[in-house]
Enzyme design. Structure first.
Site, PDB file in Angstrom:
ATOM      1  CB  THR A 148      50.959 -17.238  46.686  1.00 26.08           C
ATOM      2  OG1 THR A 148      49.994 -17.743  45.762  1.00 26.08           O
ATOM      3  CG2 THR A 148      51.649 -18.402  47.350  1.00 26.08           C
ATOM      4  NE  ARG A 181      55.098  -5.248  34.556  1.00 21.17           N
ATOM      5  CZ  ARG A 181      54.065  -4.877  33.800  1.00 21.17           C
ATOM      6  NH1 ARG A 181      53.625  -5.668  32.842  1.00 21.17           N
ATOM      7  NH2 ARG A 181      53.496  -3.719  34.009  1.00 21.17           N
ATOM      8  CB  ILE A 182      57.992  -7.982  40.919  1.00 20.75           C
ATOM      9  CG1 ILE A 182      59.349  -8.710  40.943  1.00 20.75           C
ATOM     10  CG2 ILE A 182      57.252  -8.179  42.237  1.00 20.75           C
ATOM     11  CD1 ILE A 182      59.268 -10.228  40.989  1.00 20.75           C
ATOM     12  N   GLY A 212      57.031 -19.002  42.839  1.00 23.00           N
ATOM     13  CA  GLY A 212      56.595 -19.869  43.939  1.00 23.00           C
ATOM     14  C   GLY A 212      57.704 -20.682  44.568  1.00 23.00           C
ATOM     15  CD  GLU A 213      57.714 -24.815  42.618  1.00 23.91           C
ATOM     16  OE1 GLU A 213      58.173 -25.703  43.338  1.00 23.91           O
ATOM     17  OE2 GLU A 213      56.673 -24.949  41.964  1.00 23.91           O
TER      18      GLU A 213
END
Lengths: 327, 749
Positions: free
Chosen positions: B473, B633-634, B709-710
Site C-alpha cells: 500500500t 491528512r493524505i 486501508g479499509e
C-alpha cells in the site's frame, strides 16, 4: 502432480505410436487444460507426448471453406481475416474465451478436448462418476449452479466449457481425425458424446486418435452468425449460457438456421427444435420468440441452475434478433 | 514545494504523489517476499488437509508417501511437537485455540492433518497426494440457521457488542414510517495475490521465521509461546507482502507446522499454502444475516434502529463480524438496539477482512436508508443529510474532525446527482436501464503505540526502521516522506527498513492504523535525530554552524544550514563525523493519550455509483463510481488514491460476484480457485474516481493522518444495490447480486 515422462513427437506417426504403446499416455499441445488437471491429480498420465512440433498449424482456404489445423492457436484463428469475415461467430467465441495469455497458448484441437469445470470433478476427494466411475455424482444434489439443464444423466450433469465448440457447431464444422485405420472425418455434432452411463467417455475418439484439423464449410448462414455469451463477469469467465446463431435470410424468409448452446449441457448443444421453428418462416420477432421458447424444450434444472432455462430463452431471442437484423 | 517558506524544517514531501520507493525493487523482482527468503537449500513442506468437517482420524497410511523419492519425513499428530492450546489474546494473537497436529480430532474441512517434507517442492506435492488418511465422520453443522450453539458476546475487541440506547422497540412501533428487512452477505475470502508462506529455520536454539504476516511481533509472540522460548529467541521477518487484507493479521497454524518441520528435520523448511488451501487456512469473512428495523418520521428523520446480526464462528476460535458497529454511531438516532450473535459451526474460523464489520454492516444499513428514502418519497442523499450526526451518538463525544457533509456535497456535484430522477426505471441509455445509488462510508480511526529508529550515518545515509509492514500500500514510501520532511532529505535517498520483529515496536497492520501509529513515531525519531544533528553542528569546532542557536538553523538538501547565510551549510555525514560517535541514532515513539476521552475519531466518505442493466439478459455492470473521503491528512496523493480505488473495486466484487460456496452436505469449499471464486477483472471496472476532503486531524496525532486501508470498500455494495433498485425498481438484499437473483426478483414483480 505425479511423476511422468515427456517426449516430443517429430511426426504424427511417432506420436500415435507412442500412445499406442502406453494406455496411460496423453497428448499435450498448449497444455492449458491438461497441466491444470495434472496439478489437481485429476489427470495422472504416465507419458506426455508433445505434439506442438507437428505441421498442423495452418489456416487455409479450401474450395469449400476453411481448414484450420488442429494446432492453430486460438489467438491466430480469432485474428484470421477469413474467419472474421466468413465465420464471425467463431472469431467472437474465441475472443470471448479465456484470456489473451491462454489464447496465445491453447490450440483448436485442445479446445475441443478440454474437460469440464465441475468442481466435484476437479477435487479428487469428491465423488464423481466421470473421474472415478461408480463413485456417484456429487453435483446432482450438491452445488450445481453451473451444471447442465439438458443432456445430463443420473451419472453426470456436468457442462462442457468450450465457447469455440458451440460456435463451430453452428457452422457445421467437421473434425478430421487420424486413427489406426487412417484418416476419418467426424461432424462436430457427433464428436462429443453425452454422459449416459459412461460419463468418463467424452468424445468418439479412441486412445491414440489424433485430431489433425477442423473444417469449416462456407455458407451464407455462417457469414451471418453471432456469438452471445452470458457470464458472471465481463471477461475471463466461462459461460452461464451462450448462444451461437447462424441465419440465412432471403426474401424475408429463413432459408437456413443453426442455433447452438453452451453452458447448458455436457456437450456443446445443438437446439434442433429452435432451428425447426425458424426454417422456412419469416424473419420476424414472433418467429424468433417462438424459436427461443423451443430452444428450452426438454430442459430441466436441478435447483441452483433453474435460472439457466430462462436465460437460454432470452439469450436465443437476443442472438436471433441480432442475426435477423431486427435488433 | 512552496511549503518550505512556512515550514522551514520541512521540504513538503508529505502529501506529494511521489512514486513508491519500493516500486523498482518490486517490478524487477529484487523485492524478496517470504517464500523468496535467501535461505540455501530449504526442505519443502506441503500440507495435507482434512476432507471431512467433523469427526476424527482413524488411520494414516504414509507408505506410498515415504516411497516417493525425495520425501524426507511426514509430520502428523503422531510425531508433531507438543504445543499448548493457543487462546486468543492481544499479546499472542492466535486465531485458533487448537494448535495444529496435536490430536486425531477434526473440527472443519480443510483442517491441517499432516505435512509432507521433501527435498523438492515437486516431491512434497507428490507425496502429499499419496498420503491416505482415513476418517470417522459425523454429520457436520454448516448452516447458521437453526445452529445448536448460538452465542451473544457481550464485548468484542473492547467494544460493547450489544449496544443499546433509548427505547428502540417503542420508538420503532410508534414511528410514522417503518422499514423491516433482512439483508444477507455470503462468505468471502481475502485472496491476496501472494499466498501465505513461511520459511522457518532453527539456528543455535533460536527460531528465525520469514513469514507473510501483517504482524511480525504477534507472530513472534505466538511462536515463542508455542515452543516455550523467550521472545528474544524468535525473529520474524516480513519485508514485503503481496496483499493481506486481514488474512495475515492474526496468527494461523501453518507457521507452526513449518517451524515443527524444521525442528524435526533440523533443516530450514519452506511452506507455501496453495490457492485452494488459502480458502480454509487463514480465515474469511463470516456470512451475515442482518435484520434491520428503522423507525422514522415521514420526512425521513430516524427515530429508532434495531439491528440484529447473526454471524458464524468455528469450534476452535472466535471471531465476531460486528456488522452492527456502524449502526450505533453513523446517524443521529436517539433509540438504538444492536445485537450480535454467532452460530458455532463445523467450519474454519472467520477473521477480519478489509473493513471487518463495516463492510457488511454498511451494506445493510446503507440499503435500509435507501429503502427509507423510497418509503418517504425523499431523495436518498437528503435522507443521509437529514440524519447526519454532529456528535458521536454512541458516546456523546464530539468528533475530532468530521467533514461528511462536505463529502456529500462535493460528491453530488462531481457526480451530477442533482439531475437524478427520483423514480426508479426512469433512466435509460440505448437498451439498458441506468440507475444511480449513494451510501455513506465510514471507518473508525485507530491508533496504537509505536516506535521507530532513525540513524544518520557518517556516509550521509539516513536509515528509518520500525517493525511495521507494507502490504503493498505504500508504507515504505510514506515513512520516507515523513522522515524526509523532518530532515530535509530527498525521500528517495532514505533507506526504510520494516517487517522485522527485532526493529522498534509497531502494531499489527490492521484496523487501518499503521500510518497514524507509525508515522508519528518516525516523525518523532527524525525530529530527535535532527535536534541531535543541530546540537553537534552548533557546538563542534570546525562546523560552519558553530555558535549558532537552534532557531537560526534549517534543514536543507541532506544537511543543515544557517537561515540567514545559506552558504554556511554542512551535510549530515559531516556532522556525524564531527560528532565522533559513528552515527546519530534516535529512537522515536508515539502513542495515543487521553484524547479518546474527549473526542471520537472516525473517517467518513460518500460513495456514488452508476449501474447499467440489460434487463433481458440480467447483465449488470457498474459503469461509474466516485468515492469522496474525509480521512484526515493524505500522506501520499498517489498511493492513497490507489488504495481507495482498490477498496472500491473490492466493493464492486462484494456487490456483484464474490462468494465462497461450501458443499451444503460436507462443508468442502467448492469455489476454492480463481475460476470459481469471482473477483472483478479489468473489463468489469469502468470509470472510478476518488476525491479527498483533506482536513488534517491534528487532535488525533501530530501528522493529522487517519488510516485509509479499509474505508474504501465501505458503502460501495450498498450504493450499488441502491443503484440497482433505481435502475430496475427491485430490491436485492442478498449479496452477491448475480443474474439468477435479478431474474427471480423481476419475476416476482
Amino acid at each position: 502432480m505425479n511423476a511422468f515422462r515427456y517426449a516430443q513427437a517429430r511426426d504424427a506417426a511417432s506420436a500415435m505410436a507412442a500412445l499406442a504403446a502406453d494406455p496411460r499416455a496423453r497428448y499435450i499441445a498448449g497444455g492449458t487444460n491438461v497441466v491444470d488437471l495434472m496439478k489437481e491429480g485429476v489427470e495422472r498420465p504416465s507419458l506426455l507426448v508433445d505434439i506442438t512440433q507437428l505441421p498442423l498449424r495452418g489456416i487455409d482456404r479450401t474450395a469449400t471453406g476453411v481448414r484450420v489445423g488442429a494446432l492453430a492457436l486460438m489467438s491466430d484463428v480469432a485474428d484470421h481475416p477469413a474467419i472474421a469475415r466468413d465465420y464471425p461467430v467463431v472469431a467472437q467465441a474465441l475472443l470471448a474465451s479465456a484470456s489473451p495469455q491462454l489464447r496465445n497458448m491453447a490450440t483448436i484441437g485442445g479446445n475441443l478436448m478440454q474437460r469440464t469445470r465441475c468442481a466435484y470433478f476437479r477435487d479428487v476427494s469428491q465423488h464423481c462418476n466421470k473421474r472415478a466411475p461408480g463413485t456417484g455424482c456429487a453435483a446432482i444434489s450438491g452445488v450445481n449452479r453451473r451444471h447442465a439443464v439438458v443432456g445430463g444423466s443420473e451419472q453426470c450433469i456436468c457442462t462442457h466449457a468450450s465457447d469455440l465448440a458451440v460456435a463451430l457447431l453452428s457452422v457445421d464444422a467437421i473434425v478430421h481425425v487420424r486413427g489406426r485405420a487412417g484418416e476419418r472425418t467426424v461432424p462436430l455434432e457427433r464428436f462429443h458424446v453425452l454422459p449416459g452411463s459412461t460419463p468418463q467417455r467424452e468424445t468418439v475418439l479412441e486412445h491414440g486418435d489424433l485430431i489433425t484439423a477442423v473444417e469449416l464449410p462456407a455458407s451464407a448462414a455462417a457469414r451471418n452468425s453471432y456469438y452471445l455469451k452470458v457470464r458472471d463477469r465481463a471477461s475471463y469467465e466461462f459461460a452461464l449460457v451462450s448462444v451461437a446463431a447462424a441465419l440465412n435470410v432471403a426474401g424475408g424468409r429463413i432459408r437456413a438456421a443453426r442455433v447452438a448452446l453452451g453452458g447448458v449441457a455436457p456437450t456443446p448443444w445443438r437446439a434442433h427444435a429452435a432451428e425447426a421453428a425458424l426454417l422456412g418462416r419469416p424473419a420476424t420477432g414472433g418467429t424468433f420468440a417462438a424459436a427461443a421458447e423451443a430452444a428450452t424444450r426438454g430442459m430441466k434444472g436441478y435447483g441452483q441452475n433453474d435460472f439457466k432455462i430462462v436465460l437460454v430463452r432470452r439469450a436465443v431471442n437476443r442472438a436471433l434478433q441480432h442475426v435477423g437484423a431486427i435488433a | 514545494m512552496s511549503a518550505t517558506a512556512e515550514r522551514p524544517a520541512t521540504r513538503g514531501f508529505v502529501g506529494l504523489p511521489i512514486d513508491r520507493v519500493d516500486g523498482h525493487a518490486k517490478v524487477t523482482g529484487a523485492a524478496r517476499y517470504a517464500a523468496d527468503a535467501p535461505i540455501a537449500a530449504p526442505l519443502h513442506a506441503t500440507i495435507v488437509q482434512a476432507t471431512i468437517a467433523c469427526g476424527r482420524i482413524i488411520a494414516i497410511d504414509e507408505r506410498a508417501t515415504r516411497a516417493v523419492e525425495g520425501v524426507v519425513d511426514v509430520l502428523t499428530y503422531h510425531n508433531a511437537t507438543r504445543i499448548p492450546a493457543l487462546p486468543f489474546d492481544f499479546t499472542a494473537p492466535s486465531s485458533e485455540e487448537l494448535a495444529p497436529l496435536q490430536s486425531d480430532e477434526i473440527k472443519y474441512d480443510g483442517q491441517h492433518v499432516a505435512a509432507v517434507i521433501a527435498e523438492t517442492f515437486e516431491a512434497a506435492r507428490a507425496g502429499a497426494a499419496l498420503l491416505r488418511v482415513e476418517y470417522e465422520s459425523r454429520a457436520p453443522e454448516l448452516s447458521p440457521g437453526g445452529a445448536r450453539t448460538v452465542e451473544q458476546p457481550e464485548q468484542w475487541f473492547g467494544s460493547d457488542a450489544q449496544p443499546r440506547r433509548g427505547d428502540p422497540e417503542r420508538a420503532f412501533e410508534a414511528a410514522g414510517v417503518r422499514i423491516d428487512q433482512t439483508y444477507t452477505t455470503p462468505i468471502e475470502n481475502h485472496n491476496p495475490l501472494e499466498p501465505s508462506a513461511t520459511v522457518a529455520e532453527w539456528r543455535d536454539g533460536e527460531l528465525i521465521v520469514h513469514d507473510s504476516t501483517q504482524w511480525v511481533r504477534g507472530t513472534r509472540a505466538v511462536l515463542a509461546k508455542s515452543f516455550g522460548l523467550d521472545e528474544e529467541k524468535v525473529r520474524v521477518i516480513a519485508p514485503y507482502l503481496g496483499g493481506g487484507f486481514g488474512c495475515k493479521g492474526f496468527f494461523w497454524p501453518h507457521p507452526l507446522i513449518a517451524a515443527m518441520a524444521a525442528k524435526l528435520t533440523n533443516r530450514p523448511v519452506k511452506l507455501v499454502l496453495t490457492r485452494e488451501q488459502m480458502f480454509t487456512s487463514c480465515g474469511y469473512r463470516s456470512e451475515t444475516r442482518q435484520r434491520l428495523r428503522l423507525g422514522a418520521t415521514r420526512d425521513g428523520r430516524l427515530q429508532a434502529i434495531l439491528h440484529d446480526v447473526l454471524g458464524t464462528s468455528s469450534r476452535v476460535g472466535t471471531f465476531v463480524e460486528t456488522a452492527g458497529g456502524v449502526t450505533a454511531m453513523l446517524f443521529d438516532v436517539p433509540n438504538i438496539a444492536v445485537t450480535h450473535s454467532i452460530a458455532r459451526l463445523d467450519v474454519p474460523t472467520p477473521t477480519a477482512m478489509r473493513a471487518p464489520g463495516e463492510a457488511p454492516g454498511s451494506f445493510a444499513l446503507g440499503c435500509a436508508l435507501d429503502e427509507l428514502a423510497s418509503a418517504c418519497g425523499i431523495d436518498p442523499l437528503d435522507v443521509l443529510r437529514r440524519n447526519h450526526a454532529a456528535v458521536d451518538p454512541s458516546s456523546g463525544l464530539p468528533f475530532s474532525s468530521k467533514h461528511l457533509l462536505a463529502c456529500y456535497e462535493r460528491g453530488a456535484e462531481a457526480f451530477g446527482w442533482s439531475t437524478r430522477p427520483q423514480a426508479p426505471r426512469a433512466m435509460r441509455d440505448g437498451g439498458e436501464l441506468v440507475g444511480w445509488g449513494v451510501a455513506t462510508a465510514t471507518y473508525p480511526a485507530l491508533r496504537s503505540p509505536a516506535q521507530a529508529r532513525v540513524v544518520l550515518g557518517a556516509d550521509g545515509s539516513v536509515d528509518v526502521a520500525s517493525a511495521t509492514h507494507d502490504l503493498g500500500t505504500g508504507m515504505y514510501t510514506i515513512l520516507a516522506q515523513i522522515a524526509a520532511d523532518e530532515l530535509g532529505v530527498d525521500p528517495r535517498a532514505i533507506r526504510v527498513r520494516i517487517g522485522d520483529s527485532s526493529f522498534p515496536i509497531a502494531p499489527v497492520a490492521g484496523g487501518s492504523m499503521s500510518s497514524a501509529s507509525v508515522g508519528p513515531a518516525v516523525q518523532d525519531a527524525a525530529r530527535r535525530a535532527y535536534r541531535e544533528a543541530i546540537a553537534i553542528a552548533t557546538s563542534a569546532g570546525g562546523s560552519p554552524l558553530h555558535g549558532l542557536g537552534e532557531d537560526e538553523i534549517e534543514a536543507c538538501d541532506g544537511g543543515l544550514r544557517s537561515k540567514r547565510e545559506p552558504s554556511r551549510a554542512i551535510a549530515y555525514g559531516e556532522i556525524v563525523r564531527l560528532g565522533g560517535s559513528g552515527a546519530i541514532e534516535a529512537l522515536g515513539s508515539a502513542a495515543p493519550g487521553d484524547e479518546g476521552e474527549r473526542l471520537s475519531f472516525h473517517s467518513f466518505g460518500a460513495q456514488f455509483v452508476e449501474v447499467r442493466y440489460d434487463e433481458e439478459l440480467a447483465r449488470l455492470r457498474v459503469s461509474r463510481a466516485l468515492g469522496v473521503f474525509d480521512c484526515g491528512r493524505i500522506l501520499n496523493a498517489k498511493t492513497a488514491r490507489s488504495q481507495m480505488i482498490g477498496g472500491i473495486v473490492w466493493g464492486i466484487g462484494m456487490a456483484l460476484m464474490e462468494e465462497t460456496v461450501r458443499d451444503p452436505r460436507a462443508g468442502a469449499v467448492v469455489t476454492n480457485n480463481f475460476a470459481d471464486y469471482h473477483v472483478p477483472v479489468n473489463a468489469d471496472i469502468a470509470a472510478i474516481d476518488v476525491l479527498f476532503v483533506e482536513e488534517p486531524d491534528l487532535a488525533f496525532n501530530p501528522l493529522g493522518v487517519r488510516g485509509i486501508g479499509e474505508i474504501g470498500i465501505t458503502g460501495v455494495a450498498a450504493a450499488i444495490a441502491n443503484a440497482v433498485y433505481h435502475a430496475t425498481g427491485v430490491r436485492l438484499r442478498d449479496l452477491p447480486i448475480v443474474p439468477e437473483k435479478l431474474l427471480a426478483a423481476q419475476a416476482a414483480v
